[in-house]
Scaffold this active site. Sequence first.
Site, short mmCIF file in Angstrom:
data_model
loop_
_atom_site.label_atom_id
_atom_site.label_comp_id
_atom_site.label_asym_id
_atom_site.label_seq_id
_atom_site.Cartn_x
_atom_site.Cartn_y
_atom_site.Cartn_z
N ASP A 121 -4.37 -5.67 -8.26
CA ASP A 121 -4.05 -5.01 -6.71
C ASP A 121 -4.37 -3.89 -7.69
O ASP A 121 -4.17 -3.47 -8.63
CB ASP A 121 -3.48 -5.21 -5.76
CG ASP A 121 -4.31 -5.50 -4.23
OD1 ASP A 121 -4.72 -5.08 -4.27
OD2 ASP A 121 -3.41 -6.44 -3.84
N HIS A 137 0.50 -1.16 0.27
CA HIS A 137 0.46 0.32 0.22
C HIS A 137 0.23 1.07 0.19
O HIS A 137 0.05 2.82 -0.74
CB HIS A 137 -0.54 -0.02 1.33
CG HIS A 137 -2.30 -0.98 1.06
ND1 HIS A 137 -2.19 -2.18 1.71
CD2 HIS A 137 -3.00 -0.65 1.02
CE1 HIS A 137 -2.78 -3.08 1.28
NE2 HIS A 137 -3.74 -2.19 0.50
#
Length: 389
Positions: free
Chosen positions: A320, A247
């Site tokens: 993702d 992230h």
Amino acid sequence: MNVKDKTYRELGKLIVISGTMVGILLLNSSLIWAATKSTENVASEEDVLSAMTLEEKVAQMFFVTPEALTGAAFVTEAGEITEERFSEYPVGGIIYFTENIVSREQVSTMLNRMQEISKDRIGLPIFLGIDEEGGRVSRLYESSINGIPYVQDMYTIGTSGDSGQAYQTGKIIGRYMKELNFNVDFAPVADIFSNPANTVIGNRAFGNDPEAVSEMVAMMVQGLQKEGIFATLKHFPGHGDTLEDSHSGYANCRKNMEELKECELQPFDAGISAGASFVMAGHISLPEILGDQTPASLSHEIISGVLREEMGFEGVIITDALNMGAISENYSSDEAVVRAVEAGVDMLLMPMNFVTDYHALVNAVCEGRISEERINESVRRIIRIKNEL
């Protein structure tokens, strides 16, 4: 034998022969019908594909938030603005978060209307997805909807040693998702919690034993899909042995290919065998395999070579979220989208700048960097799964 007996006998032979001929004709007709039936979906895929423009096909490869589609701050309905924007950009999927969910009736109506908009515009249903893993990643349980059952974290289920619990977990989640008109769950987590220092996966994984995790993943896939929800294996090729969090930046897995096959890849292989419709490509760097920090989601060697060819996955490969640091801190938004498609990805989740990235992918085809047949390959897979809805 008199003439009358001979006549009856000949007539009987004729009836038998005629009956046999009719039977053969009926059998042949059945075989022809069966052959036609078996190719019906293939024909419909090609019919749908051939009727689509390049722009429509490219739009189907994007899986975006309702805010990215509409430009609104928070979306809680599928109204006129949604319809207008979808008419211009008929995306293949919408991902929702807790802020999009107000009540049971509201979300059910919003999603039902989204399906109507998609079918009217493009002649296809739309993927409506959410992260509903159980445990600490449960958007619906965390929402204001009453009556959503609590599902414990996967690590706790894994330590029970009872894969039937994983199956029941998939069914429970799948049932309430289906009731609300969702059709894609970004779960189960197929990562192995093999590095105790890993913070991003932790108790989201079923455990640290490849064989046990594989069995749990396969059973949860079956539970979800039994309830009519498409399961997504994530985060290929495995996020459980990284110290970093993708992230925020590059997340490195230092294993070589043999080590991956002995551990990280096993649950994905089991989930694929169990019938998972989606695999999510993680932004995991594999420097021991690729020689640099290229994320797996942008690597042709990993996506097309390993997942598609070696492991035989025939469903939809989705990235993702492309707004995560591993991508956004190291690549321009439009370049990341194009590179993901070049790697073999079918759908692009949450790109940083949807409209810009959509046009970048269209231009990559028009300029010859990506062939239209490469786009067609992905859209065929998307249509094939949508035909199951």
